[in-house]
Design a protein around this motif. Structure first.
Motif, PDB file in Angstrom:
ATOM      1  N   ALA A 282     -11.322   4.063  -6.302  1.00 56.13           N
ATOM      2  CA  ALA A 282     -12.443   3.210  -5.912  1.00 56.13           C
ATOM      3  C   ALA A 282     -12.644   3.212  -4.407  1.00 56.13           C
ATOM      4  O   ALA A 282     -11.714   3.444  -3.638  1.00 56.13           O
ATOM      5  N   MET A 283     -13.868   2.965  -4.017  1.00 58.75           N
ATOM      6  CA  MET A 283     -14.149   2.629  -2.626  1.00 58.75           C
ATOM      7  C   MET A 283     -13.788   1.158  -2.439  1.00 58.75           C
ATOM      8  O   MET A 283     -13.890   0.355  -3.370  1.00 58.75           O
ATOM      9  N   ASP A 284     -13.375   0.796  -1.238  1.00 56.32           N
ATOM     10  CA  ASP A 284     -13.092  -0.608  -0.917  1.00 56.32           C
ATOM     11  C   ASP A 284     -12.127  -1.237  -1.909  1.00 56.32           C
ATOM     12  O   ASP A 284     -12.394  -2.272  -2.520  1.00 56.32           O
ATOM     13  N   HIS A 285     -10.983  -0.602  -2.054  1.00 52.80           N
ATOM     14  CA  HIS A 285      -9.946  -1.119  -2.951  1.00 52.80           C
ATOM     15  C   HIS A 285      -9.053  -2.076  -2.158  1.00 52.80           C
ATOM     16  O   HIS A 285      -8.515  -1.711  -1.115  1.00 52.80           O
ATOM     17  N   PRO A 286      -8.861  -3.327  -2.605  1.00 46.78           N
ATOM     18  CA  PRO A 286      -8.016  -4.275  -1.852  1.00 46.78           C
ATOM     19  C   PRO A 286      -6.586  -3.760  -1.723  1.00 46.78           C
ATOM     20  O   PRO A 286      -5.996  -3.290  -2.699  1.00 46.78           O
ATOM     21  N   VAL A 287      -6.022  -3.878  -0.538  1.00 45.99           N
ATOM     22  CA  VAL A 287      -4.685  -3.333  -0.317  1.00 45.99           C
ATOM     23  C   VAL A 287      -3.634  -4.068  -1.154  1.00 45.99           C
ATOM     24  O   VAL A 287      -2.652  -3.462  -1.592  1.00 45.99           O
ATOM     25  N   HIS A 288      -3.836  -5.359  -1.404  1.00 47.18           N
ATOM     26  CA  HIS A 288      -2.816  -6.100  -2.151  1.00 47.18           C
ATOM     27  C   HIS A 288      -2.761  -5.690  -3.625  1.00 47.18           C
ATOM     28  O   HIS A 288      -1.789  -6.004  -4.315  1.00 47.18           O
ATOM     29  N   ASP A 289      -3.784  -4.972  -4.098  1.00 48.28           N
ATOM     30  CA  ASP A 289      -3.789  -4.509  -5.496  1.00 48.28           C
ATOM     31  C   ASP A 289      -3.042  -3.194  -5.691  1.00 48.28           C
ATOM     32  O   ASP A 289      -2.882  -2.738  -6.820  1.00 48.28           O
ATOM     33  N   LEU A 290      -2.591  -2.584  -4.611  1.00 49.50           N
ATOM     34  CA  LEU A 290      -1.985  -1.256  -4.707  1.00 49.50           C
ATOM     35  C   LEU A 290      -0.516  -1.297  -5.093  1.00 49.50           C
ATOM     36  O   LEU A 290       0.045  -0.276  -5.492  1.00 49.50           O
ATOM     37  N   PHE A 291       0.130  -2.465  -4.999  1.00 47.45           N
ATOM     38  CA  PHE A 291       1.592  -2.494  -5.099  1.00 47.45           C
ATOM     39  C   PHE A 291       2.187  -3.197  -6.320  1.00 47.45           C
ATOM     40  O   PHE A 291       3.351  -2.928  -6.652  1.00 47.45           O
ATOM     41  N   PRO A 292       1.483  -4.089  -7.020  1.00 47.24           N
ATOM     42  CA  PRO A 292       2.133  -4.806  -8.136  1.00 47.24           C
ATOM     43  C   PRO A 292       2.718  -3.904  -9.216  1.00 47.24           C
ATOM     44  O   PRO A 292       3.772  -4.216  -9.779  1.00 47.24           O
ATOM     45  N   GLY A 293       2.092  -2.777  -9.524  1.00 45.56           N
ATOM     46  CA  GLY A 293       2.617  -1.914 -10.577  1.00 45.56           C
ATOM     47  C   GLY A 293       3.506  -0.793 -10.091  1.00 45.56           C
ATOM     48  O   GLY A 293       3.876   0.105 -10.870  1.00 45.56           O
ATOM     49  N   LEU A 294       3.901  -0.840  -8.832  1.00 44.80           N
ATOM     50  CA  LEU A 294       4.708   0.236  -8.259  1.00 44.80           C
ATOM     51  C   LEU A 294       6.128   0.208  -8.828  1.00 44.80           C
ATOM     52  O   LEU A 294       6.743  -0.863  -8.922  1.00 44.80           O
ATOM     53  N   PRO A 295       6.669   1.354  -9.250  1.00 45.38           N
ATOM     54  CA  PRO A 295       8.039   1.380  -9.786  1.00 45.38           C
ATOM     55  C   PRO A 295       9.042   0.831  -8.765  1.00 45.38           C
ATOM     56  O   PRO A 295       8.880   0.989  -7.556  1.00 45.38           O
ATOM     57  N   ARG A 296      10.097   0.205  -9.286  1.00 47.73           N
ATOM     58  CA  ARG A 296      11.087  -0.434  -8.418  1.00 47.73           C
ATOM     59  C   ARG A 296      11.724   0.563  -7.448  1.00 47.73           C
ATOM     60  O   ARG A 296      12.028   0.215  -6.297  1.00 47.73           O
ATOM     61  N   GLN A 297      11.909   1.805  -7.888  1.00 47.47           N
ATOM     62  CA  GLN A 297      12.574   2.785  -7.029  1.00 47.47           C
ATOM     63  C   GLN A 297      11.720   3.194  -5.825  1.00 47.47           C
ATOM     64  O   GLN A 297      12.218   3.835  -4.896  1.00 47.47           O
ATOM     65  N   LYS A 298      10.436   2.834  -5.843  1.00 46.20           N
ATOM     66  CA  LYS A 298       9.574   3.149  -4.708  1.00 46.20           C
ATOM     67  C   LYS A 298       9.801   2.192  -3.539  1.00 46.20           C
ATOM     68  O   LYS A 298       9.360   2.453  -2.418  1.00 46.20           O
ATOM     69  N   TRP A 299      10.444   1.073  -3.806  1.00 42.34           N
ATOM     70  CA  TRP A 299      10.722   0.098  -2.745  1.00 42.34           C
ATOM     71  C   TRP A 299      12.060   0.425  -2.084  1.00 42.34           C
ATOM     72  O   TRP A 299      13.059   0.651  -2.747  1.00 42.34           O
TER      73      TRP A 299
END
Length: 394
Positions: free
Chosen positions: A237-254
């Motif tokens: 999407a265009m203009d995707h909120p940054v806070h929506d990018l991380f909730p579904g991120l796999p734990r190992q990515k942190w």
């Protein structure tokens, strides 16, 4: 200097050498000598640093010479600042350095000091009668100090030209936002060939899409803090909120990493990044970075980065964490160099005081760097200074 103090004879000699770099900016002997006496007084361990105490420290019979230096004698503070910046680059310059933008408040009484009004001051943590200065700090592996400054003028001033003239503000000086001031200082650093690799700033500045775009177009790498509701371009999407990018991120990515030492030890967070802007140069990347509190995982801060393709997450964390260096500069320059100890009301007087206080701070920073083992990449040139009051979740 927040710990052991640099030997007085050392800083007196170094300060004189620095003053000689810009002595030619003054047409007469008196202001040359007064500028040196003023800087010496700012560094001296005086309980208060005002016109009288600085005059007494210099051996003057009264504060008139100090007042003339700041308010009446003709000299260009920007030209002196150019010489101070060159001194900083000669001794602390490094191609891996970071330019850091931030502002700080100066509490003031009355209504006549240039730029003063009731406004939010981060220094006080509340709305107070104050002046706000926007500054550019230079942080390299060798040391960190301030290299540019501008006084913010609210519209309550720029819309009242008579009030401006009374405070020495020329009609050509118009309202500028703090972001516009930040842009101008970074442009000036680039134009003057200041060696650096990164620019960083807090969300008050980093939220500006226009400034991020300008930096990218100039191919200036940056890690800018931003607001959670800021938007970016993604594959979806265009203009995707940054806070929506991380909730579904796999734990190992942190990844749990420290972004540097604060007042209470390492500032440890959980970090992750998501690539955005899929259409770009092959050798460049755009990232949104999340910084999550370990103790309070619901507290997440965000950054937007533009960098070489090979840049690691650890490097981006280091740059993001380097922003605290400007807080150290503010704290040490106020405590040790009288940055906030001034009695001037005029616009040019403010810039003159700041320039000479910044010169004094640069002198002490260079001396401190010489005392330390500059052969170690991890050397902290201001390690004996107290860190600002930032907790691990600052």
């Amino acid at each position: 200097m927040g710990g052991e103090r640099v030997d007085a004879r050392s800083w007196a000699g170094e300060l004189k050498a620095l003053q000689e770099r810009f002595a030619h900016r003054f047409s007469r002997l008196e202001p040359r000598e007064s500028a040196l006496a003023y800087m010496r007084g700012l560094i001296a361990p005086l309980e208060r640093k005002n016109g009288w105490t600085l005059a007494e420290e210099a051996g003057h019979g009264g504060p008139d010479r100090i007042h003339r230096l700041l308010n009446r004698i003709d000299w260009n503070a920007d030209e002196v600042l150019d010489d101070v910046r060159d001194y900083v680059i000669e001794h602390l310059g490094d191609p891996e350095a970071v330019l850091i933008v931030d502002d700080t408040g100066f509490l003031k009484k009355g209504v006549r000091s240039a730029g003063v009004q009731r406004q939010y001051s981060g220094t006080a943590g509340r709305t107070e009668n104050s002046q706000i200065g926007v500054f550019l700090a230079y942080a390299s592996p060798h040391g960190r100090t301030l290299i540019d400054r501008r006084l913010y003028l609210p519209t309550s001033w720029t819309d009242d030209r008579e009030r401006c003239r009374a405070a020495g503000i020329e009609d050509t000086v118009v309202f500028e936002t703090k972001v516009v001031m930040a842009k101008a200082m970074v442009r000036r650093a680039i134009a003057e060939g200041v060696p650096f690799r990164w620019v960083t700033a807090d969300a008050a500045y980093g939220f500006s899409k226009g400034w991020r775009t300008e930096l990218e177009q100039a191919d200036v790498f940056h890690v800018m803090a931003t607001m959670r509701h800021d938007t970016v371009v993604t594959r979806w999407a265009m203009d995707h909120p940054v806070h929506d990018l991380f909730p579904g991120l796999p734990r190992q990515k942190w990844k749990r990493r420290s972004c540097g030492d604060g007042a209470h030890g390492p500032r440890v967070y959980d970090w992750a990044r998501v690539e955005v802007r899929p259409w770009h140069r092959e050798d460049r990347r755009h990232w949104v970075i999340a910084r999550r509190s370990v103790r309070r995982p619901e507290e997440i801060s965000y950054y937007i980065a533009y960098c070489p393709a090979e840049t690691t997450l650890d490097e981006l964390i280091r740059v993001a964490g380097s922003r605290w260096a400007v807080e150290v500069c503010f704290q040490t320059a106020k405590q040790e160099c009288g940055l906030d100890d001034y009695q001037v009301r005029r616009y040019d007087g403010w810039h003159r005081h700041m320039t000479l206080a910044m010169a004094a701070h640069a002198c002490l920073t260079v001396l401190r760097a010489r005392e330390l083992d500059t052969g170690k990449a991890e050397t902290d040139p201001l390690s004996s200074y107290p860190s600002p009051s930032l907790n691990s979740d600052a």
